[in-house]
Design an enzyme around this catalytic site. Sequence first.
Site, PDB file in Angstrom:
ATOM      1  N   ASP A 159       0.840  -1.205   0.000  1.00  0.00           N
ATOM      2  CA  ASP A 159       0.000   0.000   0.000  1.00  0.00           C
ATOM      3  C   ASP A 159       0.874   1.254   0.000  1.00  0.00           C
ATOM      4  O   ASP A 159       0.607   2.230  -0.690  1.00  0.00           O
ATOM      5  CB  ASP A 159      -0.911  -0.024   1.233  1.00  0.00           C
ATOM      6  CG  ASP A 159      -1.657  -1.342   1.347  1.00  0.00           C
ATOM      7  OD1 ASP A 159      -2.363  -1.706   0.405  1.00  0.00           O
ATOM      8  OD2 ASP A 159      -1.487  -2.023   2.374  1.00  0.00           O
ATOM      9  N   HIS A 187      -4.685  -3.170   6.547  1.00  0.00           N
ATOM     10  CA  HIS A 187      -4.467  -3.469   5.130  1.00  0.00           C
ATOM     11  C   HIS A 187      -5.813  -3.903   4.553  1.00  0.00           C
ATOM     12  O   HIS A 187      -6.121  -5.087   4.448  1.00  0.00           O
ATOM     13  CB  HIS A 187      -3.427  -4.574   4.938  1.00  0.00           C
ATOM     14  CG  HIS A 187      -3.419  -5.096   3.526  1.00  0.00           C
ATOM     15  ND1 HIS A 187      -2.996  -4.341   2.459  1.00  0.00           N
ATOM     16  CD2 HIS A 187      -3.836  -6.280   2.997  1.00  0.00           C
ATOM     17  CE1 HIS A 187      -3.147  -5.040   1.343  1.00  0.00           C
ATOM     18  NE2 HIS A 187      -3.654  -6.213   1.637  1.00  0.00           N
TER      19      HIS A 187
HETATM   20  P1  NAX Z   1      -2.363 -18.175  -3.875  1.00  0.00           P
HETATM   21  O1  NAX Z   1      -3.721 -18.717  -3.644  1.00  0.00           O
HETATM   22  O2  NAX Z   1      -1.791 -18.162  -5.241  1.00  0.00           O
HETATM   23  O3  NAX Z   1      -1.329 -18.964  -2.955  1.00  0.00           O
HETATM   24  C1  NAX Z   1      -1.570 -19.224  -1.616  1.00  0.00           C
HETATM   25  C2  NAX Z   1      -0.872 -20.521  -1.283  1.00  0.00           C
HETATM   26  O4  NAX Z   1      -1.001 -20.738   0.116  1.00  0.00           O
HETATM   27  C3  NAX Z   1      -1.466 -21.741  -1.983  1.00  0.00           C
HETATM   28  O5  NAX Z   1      -0.450 -22.422  -2.698  1.00  0.00           O
HETATM   29  C4  NAX Z   1      -2.023 -22.564  -0.845  1.00  0.00           C
HETATM   30  O6  NAX Z   1      -1.884 -23.972  -1.079  1.00  0.00           O
HETATM   31  C5  NAX Z   1      -1.129 -22.122   0.310  1.00  0.00           C
HETATM   32  N1  NAX Z   1      -1.690 -22.373   1.640  1.00  0.00           N
HETATM   33  C6  NAX Z   1      -2.987 -22.333   2.045  1.00  0.00           C
HETATM   34  N2  NAX Z   1      -3.097 -22.682   3.325  1.00  0.00           N
HETATM   35  C7  NAX Z   1      -1.846 -22.949   3.758  1.00  0.00           C
HETATM   36  C8  NAX Z   1      -1.310 -23.397   4.995  1.00  0.00           C
HETATM   37  N3  NAX Z   1      -2.116 -23.655   6.038  1.00  0.00           N
HETATM   38  N4  NAX Z   1       0.013 -23.573   5.097  1.00  0.00           N
HETATM   39  C9  NAX Z   1       0.811 -23.344   4.035  1.00  0.00           C
HETATM   40  N5  NAX Z   1       0.366 -22.952   2.829  1.00  0.00           N
HETATM   41  C10 NAX Z   1      -0.951 -22.754   2.699  1.00  0.00           C
HETATM   42  O7  NAX Z   1      -2.374 -16.716  -3.235  1.00  0.00           O
HETATM   43  P2  NAX Z   1      -1.332 -15.520  -3.448  1.00  0.00           P
HETATM   44  O8  NAX Z   1      -1.763 -14.717  -4.606  1.00  0.00           O
HETATM   45  O9  NAX Z   1       0.046 -16.056  -3.427  1.00  0.00           O
HETATM   46  O10 NAX Z   1      -1.633 -14.653  -2.155  1.00  0.00           O
HETATM   47  C11 NAX Z   1      -1.318 -15.125  -0.852  1.00  0.00           C
HETATM   48  C12 NAX Z   1      -1.955 -14.256   0.212  1.00  0.00           C
HETATM   49  O11 NAX Z   1      -1.469 -12.944   0.152  1.00  0.00           O
HETATM   50  C13 NAX Z   1      -3.484 -14.153   0.080  1.00  0.00           C
HETATM   51  O12 NAX Z   1      -4.053 -14.263   1.381  1.00  0.00           O
HETATM   52  C14 NAX Z   1      -3.666 -12.750  -0.439  1.00  0.00           C
HETATM   53  O13 NAX Z   1      -4.932 -12.217  -0.086  1.00  0.00           O
HETATM   54  C15 NAX Z   1      -2.548 -12.030   0.269  1.00  0.00           C
HETATM   55  N6  NAX Z   1      -2.140 -10.728  -0.277  1.00  0.00           N
HETATM   56  C16 NAX Z   1      -1.724  -9.790   0.603  1.00  0.00           C
HETATM   57  C17 NAX Z   1      -1.264  -8.550   0.196  1.00  0.00           C
HETATM   58  C18 NAX Z   1      -0.795  -7.546   1.188  1.00  0.00           C
HETATM   59  O14 NAX Z   1      -0.417  -6.465   0.776  1.00  0.00           O
HETATM   60  N7  NAX Z   1      -0.765  -7.811   2.498  1.00  0.00           N
HETATM   61  C19 NAX Z   1      -1.275  -8.179  -1.234  1.00  0.00           C
HETATM   62  C20 NAX Z   1      -1.304  -9.360  -2.160  1.00  0.00           C
HETATM   63  C21 NAX Z   1      -2.179 -10.481  -1.714  1.00  0.00           C
HETATM   64  O15 NAX Z   1      -3.517 -10.168  -2.032  1.00  0.00           O
END
Ligand code: NAX
Length: 328
Positions: A159, A187
Amino acid sequence: ASTPVKIAVTGAAGQIGYSLLFRIASGAIFGPDRPVELRLLEITPALKALEGVVMELEDCAFDLLSDVQTGDDPAKIFDGVNLALLVGARPRSKGMERGDLLEANGAIFSAQGKALNDHAADDVRVLITGNPANTNALIARHNAPDIPAERFNALTRLDHNRAKAQVAAKAGVAVSDVSHLTIWGNHSATQYPDLYNTLIAGQNAAKVINDQEWLENDFLPTVQKRGAAIIEARGASSAASAANATVEHARDWLLGTPSGDWVSQAVPSDGSYGVPEGLISSFPVTTSGGEYTIVPGLEINEFSRAKIDASVAELAEERDAVKALGLI
Ligand code: NAX
């Protein structure tokens, strides 16, 4: 060579992981002289995909990458880690209520908090990127009573960087001319990017831009809704920029902020700026020796006060919801 720093990344087979791991392995957090050992956590069904990512890491032949371990057991993956980047989270699926989302993530972040508490290195630092990041960080921290609270941060650097880029574009200056920017609060769409304390080439940004209509009705919503705009355009949520922000937050936290500037980090409130103690809220911070300090004494005008209060109220609501669910 110095001993490798052990860095855990959760959700390593996901979109953000696909950018993040390669940046870390090339030295983007700890610099060109510090070897890194990667510890990659995924859920069992994603381990196969993770194998492919590890093959690509091998194929980069990174000089700094001393070892890569993968698995689905946080106790093993977090053993001895110095830095834990908690990226993996449960996304909101169709028909899922907010309470269901908090509960699903609560299960993940309480288990990971406990595993960090019992197995991580004494100097561990934990940065939560997975959403809802601030509240996930709160849950992890409550489940890790032996780790100092201030070791748990949540990511608002994306952000911060988004706001910086918007200000530079509006003022027609280089991003390097924009400093002292702050993201306050959660956030989420209630976050507040504060231009009243931001500087453009050393001058007050709100005065230099001198366009209240733009600030309120263009700048704020553009930054707040940037995530949705990326999804709309790309068909997938921000990943490379989120990985970059995760790298920059971790790097600045551990190696220090540039002198004469600050960054935005969501950290456990000590009560500064009227944010209730314990809420993990975004603040302007400087860092040194791996410790951050909330920048004291900034002037908060009436407009900013109302925006900060609204975002902090949302954080308090999220805290109350996870408390009611018995997660903290
Ligand atoms: P993806 O869905 O591509 O990848 C997430 C991965 O986490 C998947 O491979 C899934 O298998 C794995 N996962 C789920 N539960 C798990 C667990 N208990 N232990 C280990 N791995 C686990 O999502 P992606 O685009 O990589 O985003 C990841 C996270 O970042 C999401 O929650 C998203 O909302 C968040 N974000 C946060 C941002 C921020 O600025 N704070 C911005 C970008 C993003 O939106």
